[in-house]
Each structure stands twice: as structure tokens, then as C-alpha cells.
Motif scaffolding. Structure first.
Motif, short mmCIF file in Angstrom:
data_model
loop_
_atom_site.label_atom_id
_atom_site.label_comp_id
_atom_site.label_asym_id
_atom_site.label_seq_id
_atom_site.Cartn_x
_atom_site.Cartn_y
_atom_site.Cartn_z
N GLU A 1 0.35 -7.01 9.98
CA GLU A 1 1.30 -6.12 9.32
C GLU A 1 2.59 -6.07 10.14
O GLU A 1 2.55 -5.94 11.37
N ASN B 1 8.38 -0.74 6.80
CA ASN B 1 8.01 -0.47 8.19
C ASN B 1 9.14 -0.82 9.16
O ASN B 1 9.33 -0.16 10.17
N GLU C 1 2.52 0.22 -1.80
CA GLU C 1 1.92 1.13 -0.82
C GLU C 1 2.73 2.43 -0.85
O GLU C 1 3.94 2.40 -0.69
MG MG Z 1 2.28 -1.36 5.04
#
Ligand code: MG
Length: 281
Positions: free
Chosen positions: A152, A181, A252
Motif C-alpha cells: 500500500e 494516502n 475505500e
Molecule cells: Mg488505502
């Protein structure tokens, strides 16, 4: 599976994803699954879960690792506790990660996703060498299972992630690209980063965020619904297409404390993605 099939991050009993019934109600056909808690990872549960997935017509594309003791409370706390970084738990987590891979294999899943943690920057340090050895070891285990590891993104800048992948040097290590992120952790511009790591990207998260008004890399940015932050949803999907990406687009949205809102916003993300997909060139 269709090219760029829409997916959603889901959970059974642990993690921040949506429940399987929500996935079914939204008509979404692929999921990434946060690993169930240790006690649930039995062959009987795998069989029952797989039957349910088959009933709903849902395919699991990635199973994500998760460990007890991980905390995302602050960026500093995440750096201390997440993944294979803490030396004290590295071996135990590696063993648990192997067990999760075996559970994923029972589900017929060929990719394991992981926030491996903040890779140390001093490549001569014991921590760095320990991380490299742990990930090599895990990749070799996955290889025997016919599986891949998808790291990730977010906790490293693209250059550091690339250098780490090259040091690990295994042919079954890839990237799960999460553009939000990079904003949340203050680790660089999503689209530029995507282009840099393009050849490794095998799965992704459709997630969005706004950068912190405080100190990037110290203070968290804020997660927002896909399409409403600084990722540039359209450019993100176009860039994925440009780099030849054909895998799922997994939404997500990490607000499990508000399930109704979570479901509504995932539904909106689904519509947005489907409409952007029609406009891609
Ligand atoms: Mg993620």
C-alpha cells in the motif's frame, strides 16, 4: 473480470471496510477484504464465506493484512506501530501474515495487500535490513502459494518506495496505489507519484483527501469522499488507463462509525467512477 471493474474495501469482522451485504446492495462485484480476526480464519469459515461471495456474485481481488497493536491515531504512532517496522513483533507478524496468506489461498485470492509500515531511510541500519529480509521472506512464502504482495502506498515518497522494491528484488512484489494516502501522509503529489511507480501498480484504492493545514508529514490530512478532495478523480483514472492499468478500482471510505453515510458515499463514488470511465480517452 471486466477492465477497471469497480470494487470496494470490505470487512467481515475486523477493519474499516463495509459489510458484504452493503457491497451486494450497491451492486458492486469485486472487493478487497480486510483480513478477518485470527479466530475467524478457519477452513470452515473460508468455505462459508466463499459460498456467500458466490451467491452474491462477488470476487475478492486482494486480502489485506492487519495486525493487533497497529494504531493510526497520529502519523508518529503509525510509524511506530504499523506493519513489519517494529522489530519486537516482526517475526510474530510475519508468521501471522503467512497464516493470512494461507486463508486467502482458501478463498482463491492471489494477492495480499499490506501497509508494511514506514520503511527506514537509513539503508545501512539494522531496521532497514530487517525489513528487507522480512519482506523477501514473505514474498518467497507467497510465491509458493502462487500469490503476490501488493504494498500500500502513502507512507513513503515514490522514490523511496521504488528503491525499497528494487532492494527486495522479488518478481511477486507490486503496489496497491492509494492516491489519498500520499496526501494524508504528506508524501507527494498523487498523479506524479503514480507515474513514477506505474510499472508496479497492480491494484488501487479510489480514495480522496485534503492536505493538512498544519505540518505535512506530522499532522494528518483529512479523508473526504472520492471526487471531493485533491486527488483529481478524473485525472487519476485517466492516468491509470494511460499506464495500461486494467485491474479493479476499489473504493475505500474509512468511516465505519457512520455506516449509513459510508454506504451513501460509496454509492456516490460508484456513480462517479462509472461516469468517468465512460469519458476516458
Ligand atoms: Mg488505502
Amino acid at each position: 473480470m471486466e477492465n477497471m471493474a469497480v470494487g470496494v474495501f470490505a470487512s467481515i469482522d475486523a477493519g474499516l471496510g463495509v459489510k458484504l451485504e452493503v457491497v451486494r446492495d450497491l451492486g458492486i462485484k469485486t472487493i478487497q477484504l480486510h483480513t478477518p480476526a485470527k479466530a475467524s480464519r478457519t477452513p470452515e469459515n473460508a468455505k462459508a464465506f466463499l459460498e456467500k461471495l458466490n451467491d452474491y456474485g462477488i470476487t475478492t481481488t486482494v486480502v489485506f493484512l492487519g495486525f493487533e497493536g497497529e494504531s493510526y491515531e497520529t502519523i508518529a504512532k503509525a510509524a511506530e506501530t504499523v506493519g513489519f517496522v517494529p522489530a519486537a513483533t516482526r517475526e510474530a507478524r510475519l508468521q501471522e501474515a503467512r497464516e493470512i496468506a494461507d486463508f486467502a489461498k482458501l478463498l482463491g485470492v492471489e494477492a495480499i495487500g499490506s501497509h508494511i509500515g514506514f520503511v527506514p531511510h537509513d539503508v545501512e541500519s539494522e531496521d532497514y535490513k530487517g525489513m528487507v529480509a522480512a519482506i523477501q521472506n514473505y514474498c518467497d512464502y507467497l510465491k509458493q502459494n502462487g500469490q503476490r504482495l501488493h504494498l500500500e502506498t502513502g507512507q513513503e515518497q515514490a522514490e523511496n518506495l521504488l528503491a525499497f522494491l528494487e532492494t527486495v528484488n522479488r518478481d511477486n512484489i507490486f503496489i496497491n496505489f492509494d492516491p489519498a494516502n500520499l496526501i494524508l501522509y504528506g508524501m507527494g503529489a498523487p498523479i506524479e507519484s503514480l507515474k513514477k511507480v506505474a510499472k508496479y501498480v497492480r491494484s488501487c484504492h479510489c480514495k480522496d483527501a485534503v492536505a493538512t493545514a498544519g505540518q505535512p508529514g506530522v499532522d494528518w490530512g483529512t479523508e473526504v469522499p472520492f471526487g471531493q478532495g485533491q486527488v483529481d478523480a478524473k485525472l487519476f483514472l485517466q492516468t491509470l488507463k494511460d499506464i495500461g492499468y486494467t485491474g479493479p478500482l476499489t473504493i475505500e471510505r474509512e468511516i465505519p462509525e457512520e455506516p449509513e453515510r459510508q454506504k451513501a458515499e460509496i454509492g456516490q463514488a460508484l456513480e462517479l467512477i462509472e461516469s468517468i470511465k465512460k469519458s476516458l480517452i
